[in-house]
Design a protein around this motif. Structure first.
Motif, PDB file in Angstrom:
ATOM      1  N   TYR A  45      40.491 -22.164 -32.220  1.00 40.71           N
ATOM      2  CA  TYR A  45      39.270 -22.706 -32.827  1.00 40.71           C
ATOM      3  C   TYR A  45      39.549 -24.055 -33.486  1.00 40.71           C
ATOM      4  N   CYS A  46      40.596 -24.115 -34.288  1.00 41.68           N
ATOM      5  CA  CYS A  46      40.940 -25.366 -34.970  1.00 41.68           C
ATOM      6  C   CYS A  46      41.282 -26.458 -33.966  1.00 41.68           C
ATOM      7  N   PHE A  47      41.999 -26.087 -32.906  1.00 41.87           N
ATOM      8  CA  PHE A  47      42.339 -27.058 -31.864  1.00 41.87           C
ATOM      9  C   PHE A  47      41.070 -27.617 -31.212  1.00 41.87           C
ATOM     10  N   LEU A  48      40.152 -26.741 -30.873  1.00 38.67           N
ATOM     11  CA  LEU A  48      38.893 -27.186 -30.260  1.00 38.67           C
ATOM     12  C   LEU A  48      38.118 -28.100 -31.202  1.00 38.67           C
ATOM     13  N   LYS A  49      37.997 -27.684 -32.456  1.00 39.13           N
ATOM     14  CA  LYS A  49      37.254 -28.467 -33.443  1.00 39.13           C
ATOM     15  C   LYS A  49      37.963 -29.777 -33.803  1.00 39.13           C
ATOM     16  N   ALA A  50      39.270 -29.863 -33.547  1.00 35.40           N
ATOM     17  CA  ALA A  50      40.008 -31.098 -33.823  1.00 35.40           C
ATOM     18  C   ALA A  50      39.599 -32.219 -32.877  1.00 35.40           C
ATOM     19  N   PHE A  51      39.083 -31.859 -31.701  1.00 38.12           N
ATOM     20  CA  PHE A  51      38.779 -32.872 -30.698  1.00 38.12           C
ATOM     21  C   PHE A  51      37.330 -32.902 -30.224  1.00 38.12           C
ATOM     22  N   VAL A  52      36.580 -31.851 -30.494  1.00 36.11           N
ATOM     23  CA  VAL A  52      35.204 -31.777 -30.000  1.00 36.11           C
ATOM     24  C   VAL A  52      34.273 -31.471 -31.165  1.00 36.11           C
ATOM     25  N   LYS A  53      33.235 -32.268 -31.297  1.00 39.13           N
ATOM     26  CA  LYS A  53      32.261 -32.047 -32.362  1.00 39.13           C
ATOM     27  C   LYS A  53      31.182 -31.107 -31.837  1.00 39.13           C
ATOM     28  N   ALA A  59      31.697 -23.154 -30.970  1.00 39.86           N
ATOM     29  CA  ALA A  59      33.162 -23.182 -30.876  1.00 39.86           C
ATOM     30  C   ALA A  59      33.735 -21.773 -30.979  1.00 39.86           C
ATOM     31  N   ALA A  60      33.257 -21.000 -31.935  1.00 40.99           N
ATOM     32  CA  ALA A  60      33.750 -19.631 -32.120  1.00 40.99           C
ATOM     33  C   ALA A  60      33.461 -18.780 -30.881  1.00 40.99           C
ATOM     34  N   SER A  61      32.281 -18.929 -30.319  1.00 38.38           N
ATOM     35  CA  SER A  61      31.913 -18.169 -29.114  1.00 38.38           C
ATOM     36  C   SER A  61      32.788 -18.545 -27.927  1.00 38.38           C
ATOM     37  N   LEU A  62      33.032 -19.835 -27.748  1.00 43.42           N
ATOM     38  CA  LEU A  62      33.878 -20.284 -26.639  1.00 43.42           C
ATOM     39  C   LEU A  62      35.294 -19.740 -26.769  1.00 43.42           C
ATOM     40  N   VAL A  63      35.837 -19.785 -27.968  1.00 42.98           N
ATOM     41  CA  VAL A  63      37.192 -19.275 -28.189  1.00 42.98           C
ATOM     42  C   VAL A  63      37.240 -17.769 -27.950  1.00 42.98           C
ATOM     43  N   LEU A  64      36.239 -17.052 -28.422  1.00 38.13           N
ATOM     44  CA  LEU A  64      36.222 -15.598 -28.216  1.00 38.13           C
ATOM     45  C   LEU A  64      36.105 -15.258 -26.727  1.00 38.13           C
ATOM     46  N   LEU A  65      35.243 -15.956 -26.015  1.00 39.75           N
ATOM     47  CA  LEU A  65      35.104 -15.727 -24.573  1.00 39.75           C
ATOM     48  C   LEU A  65      36.411 -16.027 -23.846  1.00 39.75           C
ATOM     49  N   PHE A  66      37.054 -17.124 -24.213  1.00 36.50           N
ATOM     50  CA  PHE A  66      38.340 -17.490 -23.609  1.00 36.50           C
ATOM     51  C   PHE A  66      39.377 -16.394 -23.875  1.00 36.50           C
TER      52      PHE A  66
END
Length: 125
Positions: A45-53, A59-66
C-alpha cells in the motif's frame, strides 16, 4: 495520477526493512507467517501511494486484490505449473504454499490501513 510522495516512500523503506528483518531473524509460528503477511499489504500500500495519487479505498482495494491473487496462485501451484519451482525469486514473489489464514492477515492489514488513514490522519479521499 503519478506523483511522488516522500512520506509514503519512507514508510515503504521502513516496512521493507522490517520484512527483511523478520525473514532473516524470526523463525516462529506467528510473527513470520502471520504478522509478516499483515505487514506486507501495508508495505505494498505504501509503495503504491508513494508513486500514484489515488484514494485510500482504491489503493487498499488494489493491494487486497493483488494479495488475494497471489494467494490464489499459490493454491493452484502456479510456480510449479509455469516451471519456475527452482527459481528462488519466483518462489519468494509468488510463494509456494496456500494458507487460508494468510487471507485473513491480508484483510486485517488492509482494514488497519483504512482505519489509520481515515481516523488518525483524517484523510478526506
Amino acid at each position: 495520477m503519478f506523483q511522488f510522495n516522500r512520506n509514503y516512500f519512507i514508510l515503504t523503506i521502513l516496512f521493507f526493512l522490517t520484512e527483511v528483518a523478520i525473514a532473516l531473524f524470526v523463525h516462529d509460528n506467528f510473527i513470520r507467517p502471520y504478522f509478516g503477511d499483515f505487514l506486507v499489504v501495508i508495505l505494498l500500500y505504501c509503495f503504491l501511494k508513494a508513486f500514484v495519487k489515488i484514494s485510500v479505498l482504491v489503493a487498499a482495494s488494489l493491494v487486497l486484490l493483488f494479495s488475494f491473487a497471489i494467494e490464489t496462485a499459490q493454491y493452484f501451484n502456479t510456480v510449479e505449473k509455469i516451471g519456475m519451482q527452482d527459481s528462488k525469486i519466483a518462489t519468494v514473489v509468488l510463494g509456494n504454499s496456500f494458507a487460508g489464514m494468510d487471507l485473513l492477515a491480508y484483510t486485517l492489514g488492509i482494514v488497519s490501513i483504512i482505519v489509520v488513514e481515515k481516523m488518525y490522519f483524517k484523510t478526506k479521499e
